[in-house]
Design an enzyme around this catalytic site. Structure first.
Site, mmCIF file in Angstrom:
data_model
loop_
_atom_site.group_PDB
_atom_site.id
_atom_site.type_symbol
_atom_site.label_atom_id
_atom_site.label_comp_id
_atom_site.label_asym_id
_atom_site.label_seq_id
_atom_site.Cartn_x
_atom_site.Cartn_y
_atom_site.Cartn_z
ATOM 1 N N GLY A 204 2.705 -4.338 -28.444
ATOM 2 C CA GLY A 204 3.778 -3.826 -27.595
ATOM 3 C C GLY A 204 4.833 -4.882 -27.353
ATOM 4 O O GLY A 204 5.028 -5.793 -28.165
ATOM 5 N N SER A 205 5.505 -4.787 -26.222
ATOM 6 C CA SER A 205 6.621 -5.676 -25.922
ATOM 7 C C SER A 205 6.141 -7.061 -25.503
ATOM 8 O O SER A 205 4.981 -7.242 -25.091
ATOM 9 C CB SER A 205 7.470 -5.084 -24.797
ATOM 10 O OG SER A 205 6.768 -5.126 -23.567
ATOM 11 N N GLY A 209 3.068 -8.074 -23.089
ATOM 12 C CA GLY A 209 2.084 -8.997 -23.621
ATOM 13 C C GLY A 209 1.754 -10.114 -22.642
ATOM 14 O O GLY A 209 0.587 -10.496 -22.492
ATOM 15 N N GLU A 226 0.193 -8.591 -30.545
ATOM 16 C CA GLU A 226 1.287 -8.433 -31.501
ATOM 17 C C GLU A 226 2.476 -7.890 -30.721
ATOM 18 O O GLU A 226 2.473 -6.740 -30.280
ATOM 19 C CB GLU A 226 0.924 -7.485 -32.643
ATOM 20 C CG GLU A 226 2.033 -7.428 -33.682
ATOM 21 C CD GLU A 226 1.863 -6.312 -34.695
ATOM 22 O OE1 GLU A 226 2.896 -5.740 -35.110
ATOM 23 O OE2 GLU A 226 0.716 -6.003 -35.042
ATOM 24 N N CYS A 260 7.208 -2.620 -36.838
ATOM 25 C CA CYS A 260 6.955 -3.975 -36.336
ATOM 26 C C CYS A 260 7.429 -5.023 -37.325
ATOM 27 O O CYS A 260 7.902 -6.091 -36.930
ATOM 28 C CB CYS A 260 5.463 -4.159 -36.057
ATOM 29 S SG CYS A 260 4.788 -2.979 -34.873
#
Length: 458
Positions: A204-205, A209, A226, A260
């Protein structure tokens, strides 16, 4: 109540109650199931997980339509995600027995000494909406193969993905080895911080994170994060121009740029810049933007109106600083009444003084810059807070490896982009996060070593 708005026409598609009241029962069930699951022979776990994958894929047509309605990806491309799901699952299961085997270190007949790979326990996976099955499979299959149980929390945009996976798990796997919960952000962090959770995988963002990492400060666990990306490509003067442009156009615009590891910035040697740009613009006009449910469509809407607003604001900011649009919107016919249908756009005259070239965009647009040489390309590729993937386009593999060693990234490609090989570790550097999924390295992260030092005779 969790609501999913379909990007096709921005109407309500699905509603689900949040499962905050099921957290305690789910964690307890996962803990109990994990102990029994870990005691199964690895061959039996692999056999059951193989059947789990096969059962899931047996509903491909329904799953593809649901996917298009949830995230707006053209239905003509939805099957590709399930193909990737199978490829990654099959590979991780094919190496499981070997990579999870005991490591024998005995020095003579009087000792039985080995290192055992021990399952961690309960793994909590927080998966994103943009590739809801592809990203989830990176964690859930190796985690379960290693003897862990899994609790999956999917994005509010893709609740049916968690439910489809659970449908197969309920049918094939022992009870509570795989569970899912629909959760808000606060309850997700509550599970992350719970001491009964032994590993966390989050995609995610960057901001979220950091929230996830902070939530684990009360315990000692590992995790995979990630997060953001701004993946670059460098087209060297000796590249195959036609194939390079064809691949980079696709790498920039596939899934409406919501990948991504999609290409967000391209650096082109000045010797080929004009020809590269002309060909890139020409191929961009081959896209048909429209309803993802129509088979001819190969470019759908971005996932949310708010995402479209952000993308346009970022582009307009660059244009106000001197960037130039290369694609004529009037050459596209699309659903203009819905503001999240964005044409694929190319910006030139861009610089790193523009957020468009330094901050994640996650949309169907790309910036193209002219560079003098390899040194300038490397400098610009590294001028980013992120580092998931980067690519070079050249005929010289020695040059590619030399440059690859200087580029700060988790994966470095030559003549390829926006692709994941499950035999390679999937990881990032800098603000893109930490940890690793896939490859044999993932099994090291999803287990802990336990040493046995057994002397037969004193």
């Amino acid at each position: 109540m969790q609501k999913t708005i379909t990007p096709i026409d921005n109407t309500l598609y699905i509603e689900r109650n949040y499962d905050g009241d099921k957290i305690e029962k789910t964690i307890n069930g996962s803990m109990k199931a994990q102990k029994v699951w870990a005691d199964l022979d690895i061959k039996e776990r692999v056999k059951l997980l193989t059947s789990f994958v096969e059962d899931f894929l047996s509903r491909s047509d329904l799953i593809c339509e649901e996917l298009s309605r949830q995230i707006g990806r053209p239905i003509s491309q939805a099957a590709g995600e399930l193909k990737g799901f199978k490829e990654r699952a099959d590979y991780m299961l094919s190496i499981a027995e070997k990579k999870l085997a005991n490591i024998d270190v005995a020095k003579d007949d009087n000792f039985k000494s080995y290192i055992k790979r021990k399952a961690l326990g309960v793994v909590f996976v927080i998966a994103p909406w943009n590739y809801p099955y592809l990203v989830a499979v990176n964690s859930i299959i190796p985690a379960m193969a290693a003897g862990n149980s899994v609790i999956l929390k999917h994005s509010a945009q893709t609740p049916l993905c968690a439910e489809q996976l659970y449908q197969s798990a309920k049918k094939i796997l022992p009870k509570d080895v795989f569970n899912y919960l629909h959760l808000n952000h606060e309850d997700s962090l509550k599970i992350v911080s719970d001491k009964r959770i032994n590993f966390v995988s989050f995609t995610g963002s960057v901001k979220a994170g950091y929230d996830v990492q902070k939530a684990t400060q009360n315990k000692f666990i590992d995790m995979t994060l990630e997060l953001g990306g701004k993946d670059p490509a460098y087209a060297r003067y000796d590249c195959d121009l036609e194939k390079t442009v064809e691949n980079l156009v696709d790498g920039s615009f596939f899934n409406s740029g919501q990948s991504c590891c999609g290409i967000e910035r391209i650096y082109v040697d000045e010797k080929i810049y004009n020809n590269f740009l002309e060909l890139f613009v020409s191929k961009t006009y081959n896209y048909k933007l429209g309803s993802p449910l129509e088979k001819e469509t190969n470019l759908g809407p971005v996932v949310k109106l708010s995402a479209a607003d952000f993308i346009l604001q970022q582009m307009n900011s660059a244009i106000n600083k001197g960037a130039k649009k290369m694609i004529d919107e009037n050459k596209f016919t699309f659903l203009k009444e819905h503001k999240n249908y964005l044409i694929p756009q190319v910006l030139t005259n861009v610089t790193h003084d523009m957020s468009f070239m330094t901050e994640e965009t996650f949309g169907p647009c790309v910036g193209i810059m002219k560079v003098k040489d390899e040194s300038e390309a490397i400098k610009l590729m590294n001028d980013s807070p992120y580092g998931l993937t980067a690519s070079i386009w050249t005929k010289d593999i020695e040059i590619a490896e030399k440059i690859g060693n200087q580029v700060e990234t988790g994966t470095f490609y030559m003549n390829r982009c926006d692709y994941l090989d499950p035999a390679l570790s999937w990881t990032g550097v800098k603000e893109t996060g930490k940890g690793c999924s896939l490859s044999e390295v993932a099994y090291e992260k999803l287990t802990s070593p336990k040493s046995f030092h057994l002397r037969k005779e004193q």
